[in-house]
Design an enzyme around this catalytic site. Structure first.
Site, PDB file in Angstrom:
ATOM      1  N   SER A 142       3.443   0.962   3.408  1.00  0.00           N
ATOM      2  CA  SER A 142       3.262   1.774   4.611  1.00  0.00           C
ATOM      3  C   SER A 142       4.398   1.463   5.569  1.00  0.00           C
ATOM      4  O   SER A 142       5.079   0.442   5.413  1.00  0.00           O
ATOM      5  CB  SER A 142       1.913   1.438   5.264  1.00  0.00           C
ATOM      6  OG  SER A 142       1.824   1.968   6.573  1.00  0.00           O
ATOM      7  N   TYR A 155      -4.533  -4.579   8.129  1.00  0.00           N
ATOM      8  CA  TYR A 155      -3.845  -3.584   7.311  1.00  0.00           C
ATOM      9  C   TYR A 155      -2.371  -3.949   7.148  1.00  0.00           C
ATOM     10  O   TYR A 155      -1.825  -3.907   6.040  1.00  0.00           O
ATOM     11  CB  TYR A 155      -3.996  -2.214   7.969  1.00  0.00           C
ATOM     12  CG  TYR A 155      -3.489  -1.048   7.162  1.00  0.00           C
ATOM     13  CD1 TYR A 155      -4.207  -0.569   6.069  1.00  0.00           C
ATOM     14  CD2 TYR A 155      -2.307  -0.402   7.515  1.00  0.00           C
ATOM     15  CE1 TYR A 155      -3.749   0.511   5.335  1.00  0.00           C
ATOM     16  CE2 TYR A 155      -1.848   0.687   6.785  1.00  0.00           C
ATOM     17  CZ  TYR A 155      -2.569   1.149   5.700  1.00  0.00           C
ATOM     18  OH  TYR A 155      -2.117   2.223   4.977  1.00  0.00           O
TER      19      TYR A 155
END
Length: 269
Positions: A142, A155
Site C-alpha cells: 500500500s 495497517y
C-alpha cells in the site's frame, strides 16, 4: 513475463476489489486461474464471472492459516502441474484507531492475514516458481507501506513489512538468478469495500463515506497498472495518482508530509 496465455496464475483475496479485477483481466489474457478468498460466496461469484468452476481451481480459506495455505499450494500444483505467477492480494484493515488503541489481539489478527498470509503465499509457491524459466511473485502492499499514516499504525505495520520482505526477496532472487521476478505493489485509495469491511467500522456511515471519498482509482485501473508492472518486471510499483503524489512528496520533503498528515489527523478528530 510478456504473455499470460496458459500461464497458471494464483490470486488470493479474489472475491472482490483488486483481486477480482485481476482474475477477470488474466482470464481474458488466456491464463489458467487458481483463486482464493475467505468469503466463499464472493469467491464463487468471481469464479462464475471468470469462466465457471469447471475452468478454475478455487478454494475458500483464511490465508492466515499456514497449513491451509500450504495445502492450497500443493493442490494447485497437483491440479495444473505448475505455477507461473502468484499474487498475494488478500488483506484487511482496522478502522481509525491509534497505535495505543489497537489491542495486541487485533495486531496479531491483522498481522496474520496481511503479513503472514503474504509470506505463506510467497514461500509455499517459491520452490515451484523457481522451476520455470520465467515466473513472478506480486505482493500487494500500500502507499501506507511507504509512509506512516495517522490512525492506521496496525495497517501500516503490515504494509511496511510486506515491502521489506518483498524487496529483500526480489534482490535475493536476482542474486540467485532464479528467473523469479518479485514486485511490491503500493496502491493508493482503491474503490473497494475495505473500509466498510474494516474491523470496528461498524455502522458509522458518515465516517465510512469520508474514507471512501479518498478512494480515487477503480480496481480495474489498478489491475491494469499491476499487469503492466509485471510485464516490465518492476520491483516497486506505485498505483494511482494519489499514491504517486504522496510517494513523490515523501521523497522530496518528509517534513512537509508529516505536517500535512498532522493537519489531516486533526480534521478527523
Amino acid at each position: 513475463m510478456k504473455n499470460f496465455e496458459n500461464k497458471v496464475v494464483v490470486i488470493t483475496g479474489a472475491g472482490s476489489g483488486i483481486g477480482r479485477a485481476l482474475a477477470l483481466a488474466f482470464q481474458k489474457a488466456g491464463a489458467k486461474l487458481a483463486l482464493n478468498d475467505n468469503n466463499e460466496i464472493a469467491l464463487l461469484e468471481t469464479v462464475a464471472l471468470a469462466g465457471g468452476p469447471q475452468n478454475i481451481y478455487h478454494q475458500a480459506f483464511d490465508v492466515a492459516e499456514k497449513s491451509a495455505f500450504y495445502e492450497f499450494a500443493d493442490k494447485v500444483i497437483a491440479h495444473y502441474g505448475r505455477v507461473d505467477l502468484v499474487i498475494n492480494n488478500a488483506g484487511v484493515a482496522i478502522f481509525k484507531l491509534t497505535a495505543s488503541e489497537v489491542s495486541i489481539a487485533d495486531y496479531e489478527w491483522i498481522m496474520g492475514i496481511n503479513l503472514w498470509g503474504m509470506m505463506y503465499g510467497s514461500l509455499a509457491f517459491l520452490p515451484h516458481l523457481r522451476k520455470q524459466k520465467e515466473s513472478a511473485i506480486v505482493n500487494i502492499s500500500s502507499i501506507f507501506g511507504i509512509l506512516g499514516f495517522p490512525n492506521q499504525a496496525a495497517y501500516c505495520t503490515t504494509k511496511f513489512a510486506i515491502r521489506g520482505f518483498t524487496e529483500s526477496l526480489a534482490i535475493e532472487e536476482r542474486v540467485l538468478k532464479t528467473g523469479v521476478t518479485v514486485t511490491s505493489v503500493h496502491p493508493g485509495g482503491i474503490k473497494t469495500n475495505i473500509a466498510r469491511h474494516a474491523r470496528y467500522a461498524g455502522n458509522d456511515e458518515n465516517a465510512i463515506k469520508q474514507v471512501e471519498r479518498l478512494f480515487v482509482t477503480t480496481p480495474e485501473k489498478a489491475a491494469k497498472a499491476i499487469i503492466a508492472g509485471i510485464k516490465r518486471k518492476k520491483m516497486r510499483l506505485i498505483v494511482g495518482p494519489d499514491a504517486k503524489m504522496l510517494y513523490f512528496l515523501t521523497r522530496l520533503s518528509p517534513k512537509f508530509v508529516a505536517w500535512y498528515l498532522i493537519r489531516f489527523a486533526n480534521q478527523w478528530k
